[in-house]
Motif scaffolding. Structure first.
Motif, PDB file in Angstrom:
ATOM      1  N   ARG A   6       0.847   3.457 -11.746  1.00  0.00           N
ATOM      2  CA  ARG A   6       0.269   2.118 -11.888  1.00  0.00           C
ATOM      3  C   ARG A   6       0.009   1.554 -10.497  1.00  0.00           C
ATOM      4  O   ARG A   6       0.415   2.121  -9.495  1.00  0.00           O
ATOM      5  N   ASN A   7      -0.657   0.415 -10.498  1.00  0.00           N
ATOM      6  CA  ASN A   7      -0.858  -0.272  -9.224  1.00  0.00           C
ATOM      7  C   ASN A   7       0.489  -0.801  -8.726  1.00  0.00           C
ATOM      8  O   ASN A   7       1.425  -0.981  -9.503  1.00  0.00           O
ATOM      9  N   GLU A   8       0.585  -1.025  -7.441  1.00  0.00           N
ATOM     10  CA  GLU A   8       1.845  -1.524  -6.867  1.00  0.00           C
ATOM     11  C   GLU A   8       1.566  -2.732  -6.006  1.00  0.00           C
ATOM     12  O   GLU A   8       0.676  -2.660  -5.166  1.00  0.00           O
ATOM     13  N   PRO A   9       2.256  -3.837  -6.170  1.00  0.00           N
ATOM     14  CA  PRO A   9       3.215  -4.096  -7.239  1.00  0.00           C
ATOM     15  C   PRO A   9       2.504  -4.414  -8.553  1.00  0.00           C
ATOM     16  O   PRO A   9       1.314  -4.716  -8.565  1.00  0.00           O
ATOM     17  N   ASN A  10       3.241  -4.372  -9.618  1.00  0.00           N
ATOM     18  CA  ASN A  10       2.737  -4.724 -10.943  1.00  0.00           C
ATOM     19  C   ASN A  10       3.890  -5.278 -11.759  1.00  0.00           C
ATOM     20  O   ASN A  10       4.837  -4.549 -11.999  1.00  0.00           O
ATOM     21  N   PRO A  11       3.887  -6.540 -12.145  1.00  0.00           N
ATOM     22  CA  PRO A  11       2.817  -7.517 -12.007  1.00  0.00           C
ATOM     23  C   PRO A  11       2.643  -7.964 -10.548  1.00  0.00           C
ATOM     24  O   PRO A  11       3.515  -7.745  -9.719  1.00  0.00           O
ATOM     25  N   TRP A  12       1.517  -8.611 -10.278  1.00  0.00           N
ATOM     26  CA  TRP A  12       1.195  -9.051  -8.919  1.00  0.00           C
ATOM     27  C   TRP A  12       0.528 -10.419  -8.959  1.00  0.00           C
ATOM     28  O   TRP A  12       0.080 -10.864  -9.995  1.00  0.00           O
ATOM     29  N   ASN A  13       0.499 -11.091  -7.771  1.00  0.00           N
ATOM     30  CA  ASN A  13      -0.120 -12.410  -7.738  1.00  0.00           C
ATOM     31  C   ASN A  13      -1.018 -12.652  -6.540  1.00  0.00           C
ATOM     32  O   ASN A  13      -1.787 -13.583  -6.555  1.00  0.00           O
ATOM     33  N   GLU A  14      -0.952 -11.891  -5.485  1.00  0.00           N
ATOM     34  CA  GLU A  14      -1.848 -12.067  -4.340  1.00  0.00           C
ATOM     35  C   GLU A  14      -2.651 -10.811  -4.049  1.00  0.00           C
ATOM     36  O   GLU A  14      -3.867 -10.837  -4.032  1.00  0.00           O
ATOM     37  N   THR A  15      -1.938  -9.695  -3.810  1.00  0.00           N
ATOM     38  CA  THR A  15      -2.609  -8.421  -3.562  1.00  0.00           C
ATOM     39  C   THR A  15      -1.871  -7.302  -4.281  1.00  0.00           C
ATOM     40  O   THR A  15      -0.670  -7.389  -4.534  1.00  0.00           O
ATOM     41  N   THR A  16      -2.607  -6.255  -4.590  1.00  0.00           N
ATOM     42  CA  THR A  16      -2.022  -5.051  -5.171  1.00  0.00           C
ATOM     43  C   THR A  16      -2.799  -3.855  -4.633  1.00  0.00           C
ATOM     44  O   THR A  16      -3.933  -3.998  -4.159  1.00  0.00           O
ATOM     45  N   VAL A  17      -2.194  -2.688  -4.693  1.00  0.00           N
ATOM     46  CA  VAL A  17      -2.815  -1.465  -4.179  1.00  0.00           C
ATOM     47  C   VAL A  17      -2.856  -0.421  -5.289  1.00  0.00           C
ATOM     48  O   VAL A  17      -1.855  -0.191  -5.973  1.00  0.00           O
ATOM     49  N   ILE A  18      -4.012   0.202  -5.451  1.00  0.00           N
ATOM     50  CA  ILE A  18      -4.178   1.327  -6.369  1.00  0.00           C
ATOM     51  C   ILE A  18      -4.336   2.569  -5.505  1.00  0.00           C
ATOM     52  O   ILE A  18      -5.291   2.679  -4.736  1.00  0.00           O
ATOM     53  N   GLY A  19      -3.365   3.469  -5.598  1.00  0.00           N
ATOM     54  CA  GLY A  19      -3.402   4.699  -4.821  1.00  0.00           C
ATOM     55  C   GLY A  19      -3.904   5.851  -5.676  1.00  0.00           C
ATOM     56  O   GLY A  19      -3.601   5.921  -6.864  1.00  0.00           O
ATOM     57  N   PHE A  20      -4.683   6.750  -5.079  1.00  0.00           N
ATOM     58  CA  PHE A  20      -5.210   7.894  -5.816  1.00  0.00           C
ATOM     59  C   PHE A  20      -5.453   9.060  -4.869  1.00  0.00           C
ATOM     60  O   PHE A  20      -5.650   8.885  -3.666  1.00  0.00           O
ATOM     61  N   HIS A  21      -5.420  10.248  -5.423  1.00  0.00           N
ATOM     62  CA  HIS A  21      -5.670  11.480  -4.668  1.00  0.00           C
ATOM     63  C   HIS A  21      -6.879  12.161  -5.278  1.00  0.00           C
ATOM     64  O   HIS A  21      -6.955  12.328  -6.497  1.00  0.00           O
ATOM     65  N   ILE A  22      -7.841  12.534  -4.421  1.00  0.00           N
ATOM     66  CA  ILE A  22      -9.001  13.287  -4.919  1.00  0.00           C
ATOM     67  C   ILE A  22      -9.065  14.630  -4.197  1.00  0.00           C
ATOM     68  O   ILE A  22      -8.807  14.707  -3.000  1.00  0.00           O
ATOM     69  N   PRO A  23      -9.369  15.705  -4.941  1.00  0.00           N
ATOM     70  CA  PRO A  23      -9.368  17.045  -4.358  1.00  0.00           C
ATOM     71  C   PRO A  23     -10.525  17.298  -3.399  1.00  0.00           C
ATOM     72  O   PRO A  23     -10.439  18.182  -2.551  1.00  0.00           O
ATOM     73  N   GLN A  24     -11.603  16.531  -3.532  1.00  0.00           N
ATOM     74  CA  GLN A  24     -12.715  16.647  -2.588  1.00  0.00           C
ATOM     75  C   GLN A  24     -13.322  15.261  -2.402  1.00  0.00           C
ATOM     76  O   GLN A  24     -13.276  14.424  -3.293  1.00  0.00           O
ATOM     77  N   GLY A  25     -13.840  15.018  -1.216  1.00  0.00           N
ATOM     78  CA  GLY A  25     -14.411  13.713  -0.918  1.00  0.00           C
ATOM     79  C   GLY A  25     -15.605  13.415  -1.810  1.00  0.00           C
ATOM     80  O   GLY A  25     -16.258  14.316  -2.333  1.00  0.00           O
ATOM     81  N   GLY A  26     -15.882  12.130  -1.979  1.00  0.00           N
ATOM     82  CA  GLY A  26     -17.036  11.738  -2.771  1.00  0.00           C
ATOM     83  C   GLY A  26     -16.936  10.308  -3.251  1.00  0.00           C
ATOM     84  O   GLY A  26     -16.036   9.556  -2.863  1.00  0.00           O
ATOM     85  N   GLU A  27     -17.862   9.956  -4.115  1.00  0.00           N
ATOM     86  CA  GLU A  27     -17.946   8.596  -4.626  1.00  0.00           C
ATOM     87  C   GLU A  27     -16.823   8.305  -5.625  1.00  0.00           C
ATOM     88  O   GLU A  27     -16.530   9.116  -6.498  1.00  0.00           O
ATOM     89  N   VAL A  28     -16.226   7.132  -5.478  1.00  0.00           N
ATOM     90  CA  VAL A  28     -15.191   6.650  -6.391  1.00  0.00           C
ATOM     91  C   VAL A  28     -15.615   5.267  -6.868  1.00  0.00           C
ATOM     92  O   VAL A  28     -16.054   4.437  -6.068  1.00  0.00           O
TER      93      VAL A  28
END
Length: 86
Positions: A6-28
């Protein structure tokens, strides 16, 4: 693509971060929806191979409460739930 549980932190009130790993570069594409399915934010950019993060700011969003986000890359899609509180 691998997305954190999940996003961190969750729940949140100002900012949150969604982390992800992709095997090859490209559009997200990251799309945020409210409970009715209305799009409240959309981010589209090119990211390099490996681990990346997208930071969200509450001030940039039109919705509050339970939100859903869909993270899409070529061939992969993940949908998660987050809670934005005041």
């Amino acid at each position: 693509m691998c997305i954190r549980d999940r996003n961190e932190p969750n729940p949140w009130n100002e900012t949150t971060v969604i982390g992800f790993h992709i095997p090859q570069g490209g559009e997200v594409m990251l799309t945020l929806f409210d409970e009715t399915g209305r799009v409240v934010n959309h981010v589209e950019a090119d990211y390099p191979e490996g681990y990346n993060e997208i930071q969200l700011n509450a001030a940039d969003l039109q919705g509050r409460g339970v939100l859903y986000y869909r993270l899409e890359t070529i061939g992969h899609t993940a949908t998660k739930k987050m809670v934005l509180i005041d």
